[in-house]
Write a protein that holds these residues in place. Structure first.
Motif: not given
Length: 382
Positions: A151-157, A277-282, A288-300
């Motif tokens: 969904e986040r890819v689809r929405l252009g995030e 941004a980047s997304l990573c799923f394990d 969890l879904l890892w969300w990577g940004g230039r300024e900040r990264s987080s775990q959703l």
């Protein structure tokens, strides 16, 4: 949602019958997973078929089936069945699917759909001609955090995608003494590691990004040239595959697939990177879904109160109460039953993997085999 055709003879699931009636073909691990999902969806396993009547009878308690049968034809002649679940060695998929479709049943067929793309295409066309719901369990699509990534890819995030990479690693065939019928190309097909698990990774990539692999270059390696304990036999299928690829949308990427990586039990990892941004799923950490940004990264975190609606739909329990593989399978079967129940409306829930997706996996597998053989980049059939 995708529209399907109502069968001409009206054969379909009927709620008044007390739940959908499923037949399980096979008696191994996957048969038990399918059977649990059928019961979770409120259905009945009205019959199980094994390689022999004795095997089917022995499996009755584990599968939870009402009766055992020697073959599918006998089962279909004896009891009413809405859905046939094919959980057998790969080379048996096609004849069993054609038998089930001809008898008027809907079909759930394990992947790979077939041992080659021509056979998979014939199965797909047969399902389309009969108007039955025919699906393949690419069940990792049903992790809520995979739906969130999509969904986040689809929405252009994530922005414009440029890179995708990852792996699918297991260790269950690490040692020369480790053996299985999947190793035999007569039973499993010409590709083993890619056909068995690499197809899952590619499906997940294309599902999350909405983009398709159009060209690839593959290498394969057989680490254990002989397998077996009493009598070692030569191995003609791969233990490891590496694939470079390009997509229709201009993404470049690579995936490593292995069934001989010590300590990795079922580690499917997908990472996509875009301009924002980047997304990573394990898959081994599916909450969890890892969300990577230039300024900040987080775990959703998988939390139905904060996920997007397409992801929250599959979050069955509150945050902090882990969901896993069987939950994905349960959701997959539940969506399959929803598709069957729709009848004349012919609506398939978003993301339900059909035989078209199974055919796609077979075409990717053919391309991997051809590329490794020719040591060249090859185009993937659309």
């Amino acid at each position: 949602m995708v529209r399907v055709t109502e069968p001409a003879d009206g054969h379909r699931y009927r709620p008044e019958d007390g739940g959908h009636r499923a037949a399980i073909i096979g008696t191994g691990f996957m048969a038990r997973v399918h059977a649990r999902a059928v019961r979770a969806a409120g259905g009945r396993v009205v019959g199980v078929v094994g390689s022999s009547l004795h095997r089917a009878e022995t499996a009755l308690p584990d599968v939870g089936a009402e009766r055992a049968f020697a073959d599918l034809a006998d089962l279909m002649d004896t009891v009413d069945v809405d859905v046939v679940h094919v959980c057998t060695p790969n080379h048996l998929h096609a004849p069993l699917v054609h038998t089930a479709l001809a008898a008027g049943a809907h079909v759930v067929c394990e992947k790979p759909l077939a041992t080659d793309s021509a056979t998979a295409a014939a199965m797909t066309e047969a399902a389309r001609a009969t108007g039955r719901v025919a699906v393949v369990p690419f069940v990792y699509r049903f992790h809520p955090m995979v739906r969130e990534a999509r969904e986040r890819v689809r929405l252009g995030e994530v922005g414009t995608l440029s890179l995708a990479h990852g792996s699918y690693l297991q260790d269950w065939l690490l040692r020369p003494a480790d053996d299985n019928r999947r190793v035999d190309p007569r039973l499993g097909g010409s590709t083993r590691a890619f056909g068995d698990i690499g197809s899952h990774w590619c499906d997940l990539l294309e599902f999350v990004t909405g983009d398709r692999i159009v060209r690839l270059s593959a290498q394969t390696s057989t680490v254990n040239a002989h397998r077996g304990v009493a009598t070692a036999r030569a191995v003609r299928t791969e233990d490891i595959v590496t694939v470079q690829f390009g997509t229709a949308g201009g993404v470049v990427g690579a995936v490593v697939v292995s069934q001989v990586s010590a300590g990795r039990k079922n580690r499917l990892l997908l990472e996509v990177s875009g301009s924002d941004a980047s997304l990573c799923f394990d898959q081994e950490n599916p909450e969890l879904l890892w969300w990577g940004g230039r300024e900040r990264s987080s775990q959703l975190v998988r939390d139905p109160d904060t996920l997007s609606p397409p992801a929250a739909r599959y979050a069955r329990v509150p945050a902090g109460h882990p969901q896993g593989y069987q939950d994905c399978f349960n959701a997959f079967v539940a969506d399959t039953i929803t598709a069957i129940e729709s009848g004349a409306d012919g609506l398939i829930p978003d993301g339900l993997p059909t035989f078209d997706d199974g055919l796609r996996g077979a075409r990717l597998a053919d391309a991997v085999v051809a590329s490794a053989r020719e040591q060249a980049w090859v185009e993937v059939a659309s």
